[in-house]
Design an enzyme around this catalytic site. Structure first.
Site, short mmCIF file in Angstrom:
data_model
loop_
_atom_site.label_atom_id
_atom_site.label_comp_id
_atom_site.label_asym_id
_atom_site.label_seq_id
_atom_site.Cartn_x
_atom_site.Cartn_y
_atom_site.Cartn_z
N HIS A 37 5.79 1.62 -2.37
CA HIS A 37 6.13 0.33 -1.77
C HIS A 37 7.47 0.40 -1.04
O HIS A 37 7.63 -0.10 0.07
CB HIS A 37 6.27 -0.74 -2.86
CG HIS A 37 5.03 -1.05 -3.63
ND1 HIS A 37 4.91 -0.82 -4.97
CD2 HIS A 37 3.85 -1.60 -3.24
CE1 HIS A 37 3.72 -1.23 -5.40
NE2 HIS A 37 3.04 -1.69 -4.36
N GLN A 154 -8.17 -0.40 3.76
CA GLN A 154 -7.47 -1.67 3.95
C GLN A 154 -6.73 -1.69 5.29
O GLN A 154 -6.74 -2.69 6.01
CB GLN A 154 -6.49 -1.85 2.79
CG GLN A 154 -5.54 -3.01 2.94
CD GLN A 154 -4.77 -3.26 1.66
OE1 GLN A 154 -5.27 -3.91 0.76
NE2 GLN A 154 -3.56 -2.74 1.56
N MET A 185 1.18 7.47 -5.97
CA MET A 185 1.82 6.39 -6.72
C MET A 185 0.97 5.14 -6.64
O MET A 185 0.41 4.83 -5.57
CB MET A 185 3.21 6.13 -6.16
CG MET A 185 4.16 7.23 -6.49
SD MET A 185 5.81 6.83 -5.93
CE MET A 185 6.63 8.33 -6.43
P1 AMP Z 1 -0.24 -2.96 -3.58
O1 AMP Z 1 0.95 -3.59 -4.23
O2 AMP Z 1 -0.89 -1.91 -4.42
O3 AMP Z 1 -1.18 -3.98 -3.01
O4 AMP Z 1 0.33 -2.17 -2.33
C1 AMP Z 1 1.13 -2.80 -1.37
C2 AMP Z 1 1.31 -1.87 -0.20
O5 AMP Z 1 1.91 -0.67 -0.63
C3 AMP Z 1 -0.03 -1.50 0.45
O6 AMP Z 1 0.13 -1.44 1.85
C4 AMP Z 1 -0.29 -0.14 -0.14
O7 AMP Z 1 -1.10 0.67 0.68
C5 AMP Z 1 1.11 0.42 -0.21
N1 AMP Z 1 1.14 1.52 -1.18
C6 AMP Z 1 0.69 1.49 -2.45
N2 AMP Z 1 0.82 2.71 -3.02
C7 AMP Z 1 1.35 3.52 -2.08
C8 AMP Z 1 1.72 4.90 -2.05
N3 AMP Z 1 1.53 5.70 -3.11
N4 AMP Z 1 2.22 5.40 -0.90
C9 AMP Z 1 2.39 4.61 0.18
N5 AMP Z 1 2.07 3.30 0.22
C10 AMP Z 1 1.56 2.75 -0.90
#
Ligand code: AMP
Length: 287
Positions: A37, A154, A185
């Site tokens: 994030h 997404q 992650m």
């Molecule tokens: P989430 O809180 O899981 O909905 O993720 C919020 C944003 O962070 C989304 O755009 C995800 O794709 C991005 N995100 C989650 N995990 C990762 C990661 N390991 N590397 C890069 N972006 C991430």
């Protein structure tokens, strides 16, 4: 960093900050922040965005009835510290009532690209995502929005939606952040037992193995998928949801790797469903 809970206050505050030549950057999240994030925040800042707005909202609309909405990890105090340290200017943390004061009557639904991969395993999920992202875009009105390639499908859904509906926002996809052993992650990694966590690194190993096969000249999709399937199935706690090879733009199934091709997978460890992917790029080397 300003922490804001209501749409009206956020609008007022952003109206003050928004200025000529300023580019509002937006990082939507469900919180329980990790370096993935925060890498999106860093990219927004490196792109010269100001203010950088992060939202934390666990969106009930994108969870299925049997999914983990209730137990999704939440820790606002920790998130607040991490967001501030990463340089977030405005942290938007609306309640469910603030976002959905009444049952929502409108859905944003993107066709085709949503009926495969995670869309097949999680019916309605991408309608929930597209709807909340539309609402958040309307509320924040960002110039650029940053999404992680971990959720590759997404990103495609959001890109298509903004293009089809002429939303004045640029979608920026950012690379996948990984733990030292390669596991992507994810806020959901905390669900894993120590043994599941250990075995989960096989997802990354399978993706790297596929990349190497393609580097060495393999072009047959079935061979790549079968090799990944065997590698992952060799870990006793892994239960494969899907392993798919699809066109990196349309996400349609492909049989051979003649252009950039997405190898995407979803695998359960216990009750925890993990996703990961890589784009396989055929080169002439090794042929
Ligand atoms: P989430 O809180 O899981 O909905 O993720 C919020 C944003 O962070 C989304 O755009 C995800 O794709 C991005 N995100 C989650 N995990 C990762 C990661 N390991 N590397 C890069 N972006 C991430």
């Amino acid at each position: 960093m300003r922490v804001i809970e209501t749409i009206s206050e956020l609008r007022r505050h952003l109206a003050e900050l928004r200025g000529k030549g300023r580019r509002v950057g937006f990082v939507p999240t469900m919180g329980y922040l990790h370096d993935g994030h925060l890498s999106l925040v860093r990219t927004a800042k490196n792109n010269g965005c100001f203010p950088v707005v992060m939202s934390i909202f666990v969106n009930p609309l994108q969870f299925g009835p049997q999914e983990d909405f209730e137990r999704y990890p939440r820790d606002l105090e920790r998130d607040r510290r991490l967001a501030e340290a990463a340089g977030v200017d405005v942290l938007f943390v609306p309640s469910t009532e603030e976002m959905y004061p009444r049952p929502i009557r409108t859905r944003v639904s993107v066709r085709d690209v949503t009926d495969r991969l995670c869309g097949r395993s999680r019916p309605g999920h991408f309608d929930g995502v597209a709807t909340v992202v539309t609402k958040l875009f309307q509320i924040v009105q960002p110039d650029q929005a940053f999404f992680g390639a971990k959720d590759y499908q997404q990103v495609q859904v959001v890109r298509i939606m903004t293009e089809d509906l002429n939303m004045p926002v640029e979608i920026v996809a950012c690379p996948i952040y990984r733990e030292p052993d390669g596991l992507a992650m994810s806020s959901r990694n905390v669900y894993l037992s120590p043994e599941e966590r250990k075995q989960a690194s096989v997802l990354y190993e399978a993706l790297r193995d596929a990349e190497e096969r393609v580097r060495n000249g393999e072009r047959k999709g079935a061979v790549i998928v079968q090799a990944a399937r065997e590698k992952i199935a060799s870990r006793p706690l892994a239960r494969i949801d899907y392993i798919s090879l699809v066109d990196a733009d349309t996400l349609e199934d492909v049989e051979s790797i003649d252009k950039p091709t997405l190898l995407a997978l979803a695998v359960f460890f216990g009750k925890t469903r993990l996703i990961d992917n890589t784009v396989l790029i055929p080169t002439t080397i090794g042929r």
